[in-house]
Design an enzyme around this catalytic site. Structure first.
Site: not given
Ligand code: PAF
Length: 278
Positions: A31, A186, A37
């Site tokens: 998450g 990140s 992502h």
């Protein structure tokens, strides 16, 4: 986008796609999603008919309780980003779904790569990563799974896991996504103050300096210069140049090489790497 919490429901849902012969792409995450992502989701969407993303902050891979407690959580923003990306299924289990019999971690021999760098600085971390990835693979049973090369050593650990347990899944390792100043994307970057965020750009600058000069200088000279660049800015845990496939010391100048960094910017631990040779 279909949202599900339990393995049973996830598997029932996926059965329809699998029966139609769809390839399932899988992007496991913890998450606090960012464009790094989303680039994995996009790659998975381009190579599979159906894509599953999991969000699960895995307690067994945190060797420090405070790190687990402070790990960023942005559930509402995550759902919006994922839905907008075209991702098909969000699997967001509870700890009891993934670890129904308690948080047991099976001891695995993941080879010498598991005990150095992150393995040495975060004892037990890779055992926890291997455990959860094995459980998630078993739940999702994807055709292909996608991981970011920002976690370079983690990619090697997952490759070792797949080989060790003969898991019939193709692994796809994808390039690190970077901010405009080069900082690797990140989830932990959100924990940096504005000043720390500026300082953190020295990490990719140092790695890029090493890469640019790799063919001209000796390894030790480069590492010395690199550590000088970081000195006073961040607390370096390691900065090294090693064999890109084994993470062991280089035998010859023609070996494939990678520069690895880990350090702390205030309380926030950051890692990064750059391949130095093709
Ligand atoms: O890289 C991560 O986000 C995690 O280590 C992973 C692979 C999702 C396992 O918890």
């Amino acid at each position: 986008m279909y949202l599900t919490k339990t393995i049973t429901d996830l598997q029932q849902h996926l059965q329809v796609a699998v029966k139609k012969g769809a390839n399932i792409g899988f992007v496991p995450t913890m998450g606090a999603l960012h464009q790094g992502h989303i680039s994995l989701i996009k790659r998975a969407l381009s190579e599979n008919e159906y894509v599953v993303c999991s969000i699960f902050v895995n307690p067994t891979q945190f060797n420090q309780a405070t790190d687990l407690e402070t790990y960023p959580k942005t559930p509402a923003a995550d759902v919006m980003l994922l839905a907008a990306s075209g991702n098909h299924v969000l699997f967001h289990p509870d700890v009891s779904d993934i670890y129904p019999n308690g948080m047991q971690v099976k001891p695995r021999n993941l080879g010498p790569v598991s005990t150095i760098f992150e393995g040495a600085f975060r004892p037990g971390h890779f055992d926890g990563v291997a455990e959860v990835v094995s459980r998630l693979f078993n739940a999702v049973k994807p055709t292909k799974a996608y991981f970011g090369l920002k976690d370079y050593q983690q990619c090697m650990i997952i490759k070792a896991l797949v080989e060790l347990e003969n898991i019939p899944i193709s692994l796809v390792f994808c390039p690190t996504q970077r901010e405009n100043d080069g900082l690797a994307m990140s989830s932990r970057n959100r924990r940096l103050s504005a000043e720390q965020r500026k300082t953190a750009a020295i990490i990719p600058q140092t790695l890029a300096f090493i890469r640019a000069n790799y063919s001209y200088y000796k390894k030790d000279e480069l590492l010395l210069a690199g550590r000088e660049m970081l000195l006073g800015q961040l607390q370096t845990e390691y900065l090294d140049i090693v064999h890109a496939h084994t993470l062991q010391p280089l035998d010859s100048a023609s070996d494939p090489a990678v520069a690895l960094f880990a350090g702390r910017c205030g309380e926030v631990r950051l890692i990064d790497n750059m391949l130095l040779t093709e």
